[in-house]
Design an enzyme around this catalytic site. Sequence first.
Site, mmCIF file in Angstrom:
data_model
loop_
_atom_site.group_PDB
_atom_site.id
_atom_site.type_symbol
_atom_site.label_atom_id
_atom_site.label_comp_id
_atom_site.label_asym_id
_atom_site.label_seq_id
_atom_site.Cartn_x
_atom_site.Cartn_y
_atom_site.Cartn_z
ATOM 1 C CG ASP A 80 -2.105 0.953 0.940
ATOM 2 O OD1 ASP A 80 -2.854 0.701 -0.031
ATOM 3 O OD2 ASP A 80 -2.263 1.952 1.668
ATOM 4 C CE1 TYR A 164 -1.680 12.470 -7.029
ATOM 5 C CE2 TYR A 164 -1.310 10.257 -6.165
ATOM 6 C CZ TYR A 164 -2.135 11.341 -6.359
ATOM 7 O OH TYR A 164 -3.426 11.311 -5.894
ATOM 8 C CG HIS A 191 7.549 4.801 -2.753
ATOM 9 N ND1 HIS A 191 7.999 5.212 -3.986
ATOM 10 C CD2 HIS A 191 6.228 4.521 -2.932
ATOM 11 C CE1 HIS A 191 6.996 5.190 -4.851
ATOM 12 N NE2 HIS A 191 5.913 4.769 -4.242
HETATM 13 P P1 IMP Z 1 -2.622 1.700 -3.785
HETATM 14 O O1 IMP Z 1 -1.350 1.450 -3.039
HETATM 15 O O2 IMP Z 1 -2.815 0.752 -4.910
HETATM 16 O O3 IMP Z 1 -3.797 1.844 -2.891
HETATM 17 O O4 IMP Z 1 -2.514 3.098 -4.554
HETATM 18 C C1 IMP Z 1 -1.603 4.043 -4.246
HETATM 19 C C2 IMP Z 1 -1.715 5.250 -5.159
HETATM 20 O O5 IMP Z 1 -0.604 6.079 -4.788
HETATM 21 C C3 IMP Z 1 -1.553 4.964 -6.637
HETATM 22 O O6 IMP Z 1 -2.775 4.836 -7.292
HETATM 23 C C4 IMP Z 1 -0.800 6.196 -7.125
HETATM 24 O O7 IMP Z 1 -1.688 7.248 -7.373
HETATM 25 C C5 IMP Z 1 0.055 6.561 -5.922
HETATM 26 N N1 IMP Z 1 1.373 5.896 -6.018
HETATM 27 C C6 IMP Z 1 1.829 4.813 -5.338
HETATM 28 N N2 IMP Z 1 3.076 4.487 -5.723
HETATM 29 C C7 IMP Z 1 3.397 5.375 -6.677
HETATM 30 C C8 IMP Z 1 4.571 5.527 -7.483
HETATM 31 O O8 IMP Z 1 5.547 4.758 -7.428
HETATM 32 N N3 IMP Z 1 4.525 6.554 -8.326
HETATM 33 C C9 IMP Z 1 3.479 7.412 -8.442
HETATM 34 N N4 IMP Z 1 2.358 7.283 -7.749
HETATM 35 C C10 IMP Z 1 2.317 6.274 -6.855
#
Ligand code: IMP
Length: 205
Positions: A80, A164, A191
């Site tokens: 996450d 992003y 990250h």
């Molecule tokens: P989840 O972890 O799938 O709930 O979504 C996390 C959200 O954070 C993604 O849809 C992106 O918008 C953003 N995000 C997470 N990791 C990245 C990355 O490596 N680059 C850019 N956006 C990120």
Amino acid sequence: MSKSFLHEVDAVKLVLASNNKKKLAEMREILSSAGFEVLSQAEAGCDFEAEENGTTFAENAYIKAKAAMDACSMPAIADDSGLCVEALGGEPGVYSARYSGSHDHSDAQRNEYLLSKLEGVSDRRAKFVCSIACCFPDGRVIRAEGECHGEIGFEPKGENGFGYDPLFIMADYPGRTMAEISAEEKNAVSHRGRALNKFKEELLK
Ligand code: IMP
């Protein structure tokens, strides 16, 4: 890593609790060097989506990994992740994927929304956070977290990556956004890359 350990983990298959193809590619790239084969949910034959109702990245990662392990009856890994902007009190945080109001919006719409929230704001400091949880059928859970620091730009730049990335100017690559570096460069300092490297260290313990 010892040879015997590599041999031991050589056949370990993990299902990734996500339908994000870019995340899958990043996880595969990083974990293949530790002898893991990361399967998509479709490849594991269990297409489902867990409800992410946790209030922290760590909680949500565990919810997703546990749900995938239960549904697929095999070890499951989830991340996450999200963006935390200093001037917005840590927003969008765990709401990064739906920050502009809907999961169905495009990355471009979310980036436009973030820029509108930062209009006139000079403190652009931000960080990406990634929390990993990996659940094994014997009850073991391995967790790891990684961060990547930078600033939010004033316009999107670059075509690589996802989310992003085009707005995130990296402390590790001054002047370049996360969408202007290669996948290898991103994985080395992102990250997710940092969290996965810690995850590999935890496994070795
Ligand atoms: P989840 O972890 O799938 O709930 O979504 C996390 C959200 O954070 C993604 O849809 C992106 O918008 C953003 N995000 C997470 N990791 C990245 C990355 O490596 N680059 C850019 N956006 C990120």
